[in-house]
Design a protein around this motif. Structure first.
Motif, PDB file in Angstrom:
ATOM      1  N   ARG A 163       1.922   8.291  -3.254  1.00  0.00           N
ATOM      2  CA  ARG A 163       0.867   8.252  -4.253  1.00  0.00           C
ATOM      3  C   ARG A 163      -0.433   7.840  -3.581  1.00  0.00           C
ATOM      4  O   ARG A 163      -0.544   6.725  -3.070  1.00  0.00           O
ATOM      5  N   LEU A 164      -1.415   8.739  -3.579  1.00  0.00           N
ATOM      6  CA  LEU A 164      -2.722   8.458  -3.029  1.00  0.00           C
ATOM      7  C   LEU A 164      -3.649   7.950  -4.128  1.00  0.00           C
ATOM      8  O   LEU A 164      -3.562   8.382  -5.278  1.00  0.00           O
ATOM      9  N   SER A 165      -4.550   7.050  -3.771  1.00  0.00           N
ATOM     10  CA  SER A 165      -5.555   6.579  -4.707  1.00  0.00           C
ATOM     11  C   SER A 165      -6.924   6.609  -4.045  1.00  0.00           C
ATOM     12  O   SER A 165      -7.042   6.530  -2.825  1.00  0.00           O
ATOM     13  N   CYS A 166      -7.961   6.734  -4.864  1.00  0.00           N
ATOM     14  CA  CYS A 166      -9.340   6.786  -4.386  1.00  0.00           C
ATOM     15  C   CYS A 166     -10.215   6.080  -5.401  1.00  0.00           C
ATOM     16  O   CYS A 166     -10.336   6.543  -6.543  1.00  0.00           O
TER      17      CYS A 166
ATOM     18  N   VAL B 264     -13.167   4.993  -1.481  1.00  0.00           N
ATOM     19  CA  VAL B 264     -12.204   4.300  -0.637  1.00  0.00           C
ATOM     20  C   VAL B 264     -10.812   4.818  -0.959  1.00  0.00           C
ATOM     21  O   VAL B 264     -10.325   4.644  -2.078  1.00  0.00           O
ATOM     22  N   GLU B 265     -10.159   5.444   0.028  1.00  0.00           N
ATOM     23  CA  GLU B 265      -8.851   6.045  -0.141  1.00  0.00           C
ATOM     24  C   GLU B 265      -7.758   5.128   0.381  1.00  0.00           C
ATOM     25  O   GLU B 265      -7.979   4.344   1.315  1.00  0.00           O
ATOM     26  N   SER B 266      -6.565   5.256  -0.198  1.00  0.00           N
ATOM     27  CA  SER B 266      -5.410   4.518   0.274  1.00  0.00           C
ATOM     28  C   SER B 266      -4.139   5.252  -0.146  1.00  0.00           C
ATOM     29  O   SER B 266      -4.176   6.128  -1.007  1.00  0.00           O
ATOM     30  N   GLY B 267      -3.014   4.891   0.462  1.00  0.00           N
ATOM     31  CA  GLY B 267      -1.720   5.410   0.058  1.00  0.00           C
ATOM     32  C   GLY B 267      -1.075   6.392   1.012  1.00  0.00           C
ATOM     33  O   GLY B 267       0.077   6.784   0.794  1.00  0.00           O
ATOM     34  N   GLY B 268      -1.777   6.804   2.055  1.00  0.00           N
ATOM     35  CA  GLY B 268      -1.189   7.716   3.017  1.00  0.00           C
ATOM     36  C   GLY B 268      -0.122   7.036   3.847  1.00  0.00           C
ATOM     37  O   GLY B 268       0.012   5.813   3.849  1.00  0.00           O
TER      38      GLY B 268
ATOM     39  N   TYR C   6      -6.100   9.505  -8.735  1.00  0.00           N
ATOM     40  CA  TYR C   6      -4.804   9.391  -8.083  1.00  0.00           C
ATOM     41  C   TYR C   6      -4.240  10.777  -7.798  1.00  0.00           C
ATOM     42  O   TYR C   6      -4.547  11.754  -8.484  1.00  0.00           O
ATOM     43  N   LEU C   7      -3.390  10.851  -6.787  1.00  0.00           N
ATOM     44  CA  LEU C   7      -2.633  12.056  -6.504  1.00  0.00           C
ATOM     45  C   LEU C   7      -1.187  11.657  -6.254  1.00  0.00           C
ATOM     46  O   LEU C   7      -0.872  11.079  -5.208  1.00  0.00           O
ATOM     47  N   GLN C   8      -0.326  11.939  -7.221  1.00  0.00           N
ATOM     48  CA  GLN C   8       1.102  11.697  -7.076  1.00  0.00           C
ATOM     49  C   GLN C   8       1.725  12.918  -6.415  1.00  0.00           C
ATOM     50  O   GLN C   8       1.632  14.025  -6.942  1.00  0.00           O
ATOM     51  N   MET C   9       2.367  12.719  -5.273  1.00  0.00           N
ATOM     52  CA  MET C   9       2.938  13.808  -4.492  1.00  0.00           C
ATOM     53  C   MET C   9       4.446  13.626  -4.432  1.00  0.00           C
ATOM     54  O   MET C   9       4.942  12.663  -3.853  1.00  0.00           O
ATOM     55  N   ASN C  10       5.174  14.558  -5.030  1.00  0.00           N
ATOM     56  CA  ASN C  10       6.634  14.537  -5.051  1.00  0.00           C
ATOM     57  C   ASN C  10       7.189  15.738  -4.298  1.00  0.00           C
ATOM     58  O   ASN C  10       6.487  16.719  -4.052  1.00  0.00           O
ATOM     59  N   SER C  11       8.464  15.666  -3.947  1.00  0.00           N
ATOM     60  CA  SER C  11       9.145  16.758  -3.239  1.00  0.00           C
ATOM     61  C   SER C  11       8.344  17.222  -2.034  1.00  0.00           C
ATOM     62  O   SER C  11       8.139  18.422  -1.820  1.00  0.00           O
TER      63      SER C  11
END
Length: 121
Positions: A19-22, A5-9, A77-82
């Motif tokens: 920040r995406l989470s799964c 289950v994904e979230s954060g988009g 998790y995927l933390q996406m910066n810049s």
């Protein structure tokens, strides 16, 4: 057997962060994030094994994205910066039952439904 289950988009301006989470319903070994833009193939973004010692990043996101996992929560998790407009895509979470390279799409046994990330200019 294992559901993801994904979230954060969402929508963010260039230079911003998301920040995406799964969350996985069961145990996994490799976990990764892939992305697919319209008319393009599904490409790996980042992956991490159960120990956290083997991590891979696509060259286009190195220094900007960080992958991590919490095994107690069965979550990656995927933390996406810049963020850049070229990061716009549907992002998919994937997980494998056994150890692999962490890079090939074919090794992954389970896939999430995808979450849209849109970066405006």
């Amino acid at each position: 057997q294992v559901q993801l289950v994904e979230s954060g988009g969402g929508l963010v301006q260039a230079g911003g962060s998301l920040r995406l989470s799964c969350a996985a319903s069961g145990r996994t070994y490799d976990m990764g994030w892939f992305r697919q833009a319209p008319g393009k193939e599904r490409d790996i973004v980042a992956s991490i094994d159960w120990t956290g010692l083997r991590i891979y990043y696509a060259s286009s996101v190195k220094g900007r994205f960080t992958i991590s996992r919490d095994n107690a929560k069965n979550t990656v998790y995927l933390q996406m910066n810049s963020l850049k407009p070229e990061d716009t895509a549907v992002y998919y979470c994937a997980a494998s039952q056994t150890r692999g390279s962490g890079i090939s799409r074919l090794e992954y046994d389970y896939w999430g439904q995808g979450t849209q990330v849109t970066v405006s200019s």
